[in-house]
Design an enzyme around this catalytic site. Structure first.
Site, PDB file in Angstrom:
ATOM      1  N   ARG A   1       0.818  -1.214   0.000  1.00 47.10           N
ATOM      2  CA  ARG A   1       0.000   0.000   0.000  1.00 47.10           C
ATOM      3  C   ARG A   1       0.856   1.271   0.000  1.00 47.10           C
ATOM      4  O   ARG A   1       0.319   2.369  -0.172  1.00 47.10           O
ATOM      5  CB  ARG A   1      -0.928   0.022   1.219  1.00 47.10           C
ATOM      6  CG  ARG A   1      -2.002  -1.056   1.197  1.00 47.10           C
ATOM      7  CD  ARG A   1      -2.911  -0.924   2.397  1.00 47.10           C
ATOM      8  NE  ARG A   1      -3.895  -1.993   2.488  1.00 47.10           N
ATOM      9  CZ  ARG A   1      -5.083  -1.976   1.896  1.00 47.10           C
ATOM     10  NH1 ARG A   1      -5.422  -0.935   1.167  1.00 47.10           N
ATOM     11  NH2 ARG A   1      -5.927  -2.983   2.029  1.00 47.10           N
TER      12      ARG A   1
ATOM     13  N   ARG B   1     -11.430   8.112   2.105  1.00 44.21           N
ATOM     14  CA  ARG B   1     -10.667   6.927   1.682  1.00 44.21           C
ATOM     15  C   ARG B   1      -9.910   7.198   0.383  1.00 44.21           C
ATOM     16  O   ARG B   1      -8.775   6.759   0.206  1.00 44.21           O
ATOM     17  CB  ARG B   1     -11.607   5.735   1.510  1.00 44.21           C
ATOM     18  CG  ARG B   1     -12.234   5.249   2.808  1.00 44.21           C
ATOM     19  CD  ARG B   1     -13.257   4.167   2.559  1.00 44.21           C
ATOM     20  NE  ARG B   1     -12.635   2.953   2.040  1.00 44.21           N
ATOM     21  CZ  ARG B   1     -13.316   1.969   1.460  1.00 44.21           C
ATOM     22  NH1 ARG B   1     -14.626   2.059   1.314  1.00 44.21           N
ATOM     23  NH2 ARG B   1     -12.686   0.890   1.036  1.00 44.21           N
TER      24      ARG B   1
END
Length: 211
Positions: A88, A166
């Site tokens: 990530r 997000r």
């Protein structure tokens, strides 16, 4: 083939991964599942991870990498795998390069406004788990589950303000991986706005496989 799927939350990575796993005959390797399994089995690494999680802390990248190294050494990964939820960040990608050879990073390209529309239109039945979409897959009766008749709700993480938060996190921390794998010559961007059938077709062409 060792594959990473990149893309913002709501871009359709999970749906695409499920189809590619079946077509390619390789497993999905989820760091979340690896952590849960290690903790459940009480392995040495699992105990270390549990200690961090019990204190409300993030599991350190190196510990995740160690767990991942154990997982991809298993026989079912011999012909390849699709990484789910990792890496990530750039530091995670650099650590991954030390234990694995990634063949391709498939980047699912979907604009933010399309993702917001997709996710804010999702509805779920809390009783039976059925999911719908106000535009793409509406229930027969608005706000009511076809399967069990219970009311449909908007999940907390599908609310527009949460979706935007997000997306902001994705752009700040994960999107730089597109450039990282692009410099390595491993990036293959595909259009994720045309529906799942077209997305699978684009992915197959990019990967050189038949579906």
């Amino acid at each position: 083939m060792n594959l990473i799927l990149l893309g913002a939350p709501g871009a359709g990575k999970g749906t695409l991964a499920a189809i590619l796993i079946e077509k390619m005959g390789v497993p999905s390797v989820s760091t979340g599942n690896i952590l849960r399994e290690a903790i459940k089995n009480g392995t040495a690494l699992g105990k270390q991870a549990k200690a961090f999680m019990d204190e409300g802390k993030l599991v350190p990248d190196q510990l995740v990498i160690d767990l991942l190294a154990d997982r991809i050494a298993q026989p079912d990964c011999a012909k390849g795998y699709i990484l789910d939820g990792f890496p990530r960040t750039i530091p995670q990608a650099k650590a991954l390069d030390k234990i694995a050879s990634i063949d391709c990073a498939l980047s699912l390209e979907v604009p933010d406004d399309v993702i917001t529309q997709r996710m804010s239109g999702r509805r779920v039945c809390l009783k039976c788990g059925a999911t719908y979409h106000t535009e793409y897959f509406p229930p027969k009766t608005e706000g009511v589950c076809d399967a069990c008749g219970d009311p449909l709700v908007v999940r907390a993480d599908d609310k527009p303000e949460v979706v935007q938060a997000r997306l902001n996190t994705y752009h700040e921390t994960t999107e730089p991986l597109i450039g990282y794998y692009g410099k390595q010559g491993k990036l293959k961007p595909i259009d994720g706005t045309k529906g799942i059938d077209s997305t699978v077709k684009f992915a197959a062409e990019a990967l050189g496989i038949e579906v």
